[in-house]
Design a protein around this motif. Sequence first.
Motif, PDB file in Angstrom:
ATOM      1  N   ARG A 177       0.859  -1.180   0.000  1.00  0.00           N
ATOM      2  CA  ARG A 177       0.000   0.000   0.000  1.00  0.00           C
ATOM      3  C   ARG A 177       0.898   1.233   0.000  1.00  0.00           C
ATOM      4  NH1 ARG A 177      -2.719  -1.552   5.432  1.00  0.00           N
ATOM      5  NH2 ARG A 177      -0.517  -2.114   5.663  1.00  0.00           N
ATOM      6  N   ARG A 179       1.312   5.381  -0.436  1.00  0.00           N
ATOM      7  CA  ARG A 179       0.659   6.689  -0.500  1.00  0.00           C
ATOM      8  C   ARG A 179       0.918   7.247  -1.898  1.00  0.00           C
ATOM      9  NH1 ARG A 179       1.891  12.268  -1.781  1.00  0.00           N
ATOM     10  NH2 ARG A 179       0.071  13.405  -1.035  1.00  0.00           N
ATOM     11  N   VAL A 196      -2.811   4.481  -2.326  1.00  0.00           N
ATOM     12  CA  VAL A 196      -3.660   4.985  -1.250  1.00  0.00           C
ATOM     13  C   VAL A 196      -3.565   6.507  -1.256  1.00  0.00           C
ATOM     14  CG1 VAL A 196      -4.110   5.015   1.230  1.00  0.00           C
ATOM     15  CG2 VAL A 196      -3.235   2.930   0.144  1.00  0.00           C
ATOM     16  N   ALA A 198      -3.786  10.177   0.246  1.00  0.00           N
ATOM     17  CA  ALA A 198      -3.694  10.855   1.544  1.00  0.00           C
ATOM     18  C   ALA A 198      -3.011  12.197   1.338  1.00  0.00           C
ATOM     19  CB  ALA A 198      -2.898  10.017   2.543  1.00  0.00           C
ATOM     20  N   GLU A 202      -1.101  14.377   6.328  1.00  0.00           N
ATOM     21  CA  GLU A 202      -1.520  13.138   6.978  1.00  0.00           C
ATOM     22  C   GLU A 202      -0.575  11.965   6.711  1.00  0.00           C
ATOM     23  OE1 GLU A 202      -5.585  12.299   5.998  1.00  0.00           O
ATOM     24  OE2 GLU A 202      -6.267  14.334   6.502  1.00  0.00           O
ATOM     25  N   THR A 205       1.067  10.409   9.991  1.00  0.00           N
ATOM     26  CA  THR A 205       0.126   9.574  10.735  1.00  0.00           C
ATOM     27  C   THR A 205      -0.143   8.263  10.006  1.00  0.00           C
ATOM     28  OG1 THR A 205      -0.931  11.557  11.644  1.00  0.00           O
ATOM     29  CG2 THR A 205      -2.188   9.499  11.747  1.00  0.00           C
ATOM     30  N   GLY A 206      -0.232   8.335   8.673  1.00  0.00           N
ATOM     31  CA  GLY A 206      -0.456   7.123   7.900  1.00  0.00           C
ATOM     32  C   GLY A 206       0.680   6.122   8.042  1.00  0.00           C
ATOM     33  N   ARG A 209       0.599   4.672  11.707  1.00  0.00           N
ATOM     34  CA  ARG A 209      -0.490   3.722  11.963  1.00  0.00           C
ATOM     35  C   ARG A 209      -0.485   2.534  10.998  1.00  0.00           C
ATOM     36  NH1 ARG A 209      -5.494   8.047  12.898  1.00  0.00           N
ATOM     37  NH2 ARG A 209      -4.680   8.975  14.825  1.00  0.00           N
ATOM     38  N   THR A 211      -1.189   2.697   7.827  1.00  0.00           N
ATOM     39  CA  THR A 211      -2.215   2.848   6.807  1.00  0.00           C
ATOM     40  C   THR A 211      -1.649   2.528   5.433  1.00  0.00           C
ATOM     41  OG1 THR A 211      -3.285   4.576   8.121  1.00  0.00           O
ATOM     42  CG2 THR A 211      -3.905   4.428   5.788  1.00  0.00           C
TER      43      THR A 211
END
Length: 338
Positions: A177, A179, A196, A198, A202, A205-206, A209, A211
Motif C-alpha cells: 500500500r 501513499r 492509497v 492521503a 496526513e 500519521t499514515g 499507523r 495505513t
Amino acid sequence: MTQDSRRQTVARPAGRLALAALTALGLQAGTAQAEEVLKAVSAFPVPMFWTQDFLNFVEEVNETGEGVVQIQMMGGPEVFPPTQQVDAVERGIVDIQYGPATYHLGSAPEIDALVGSNVTPEAARESGGFDLMQEILQERLGVRLMALGQSGLQFHIWSVDAPSVGEDGSVDMNGARLRSQPIYQAFFESLGAVPVSAPVPEVYTGLERGTFDGIGWPVAGVTDMSWDKYLKYRIDPGFFNTDLVIVMNPDSYAGLSDEARAIIDAAALNYELGSRDRLATVTAETDAAVQEGGIEVITLEGDAAQAYLDGAYGSAWARLQASGSAHYDALRAAFYQD
C-alpha cells in the motif's frame, strides 16, 4: 538545515532581469502609481522545503517590486486544501498558487506532459512547449502558467519494509500500500502496489499507523515532516519530472501595470533557473543525511532499471494519449526527446 539556509540565494539575477525588462518598456522610475498587492498560497505546509523554496520567488518580487507590486504570502494547506487552491485562483480569491499541477489531471490531462518530460524548462520555452501549456491551463483550469519549478526533480518509492527483488533484478511491490497521487497511480499498479490517497499533512500519521507501507516522494523534503522515522528503504533510480508550477489568475495578471507585470515575469523566469540549483543542493544534502541515518538504497540496474523507468515514463504518456487530447503530438515533441 535551517529554513533560512534552504532559501539561500543561488546567484539570483532577479534585479538585473527585472530592471532590463523595465528599461525595455521605457518606464520611468518616477512614475506615480499605487503599490499593487497580490495574495499567494502554497499546496505544501510552510515549513517544508517546497514552500520555503517558493518563498524565493515571493521575496524577489517584493524586493524588486518595492513600491510597485508586492506578494502577500497567505500560507499553505491550512488556507485552502491543496486540491482546491487552483479553483481559488481561478475565482480570484487568491492571485498566485504554487504546487503540483497533477492534482488537476482530471480537468487537464495534458499536465502529464510535464510529468513525462525529459527536457529543461529552457528547452520547453524555446520549442514553444511552455506557451502551449500556458494556453492549455488557461483554457482548462482558468489560470495562467507563470513558471515550471524545480526542474530535474525525480520521484522515488520509499518503503517501511524491504521490497522484494526478483532473480531478474526487478522490484516486486505486489500488495504494498503506497501513499499516492494521480501521477503515480498507473505506475504503482503496474508494479502490483495498491495506491492509497492521503494529503501531505496526513502522511506521518499514515506511516505511524500502518495505513500504507510506503510513499512516492522526491529525496528533497522527505525529512521535513519526519517521515524518515518510519521509512527504511528507497528504490533507485528516480523517475518522472517535476509537476510543480506557479500559476496566477489571468485577470489579476492583466490588471497589473506594465511595470508590475515585467517584475513578476522576470521573477518567474529567475525562479525556473534558481529553483533547479537549490533543488540539486538540497537533494544531495538530504540524500547523504538519510543514508547516514540508516535508509538503505536499493538500486535497480541494467535491463531491470530500464524496464522500471520505461514503465514510469510510459505510464504518463500513455495516460495522456488515452485522454484523446488533440495536443498529444505537439506536447510529446516539445517535452520529450527520444
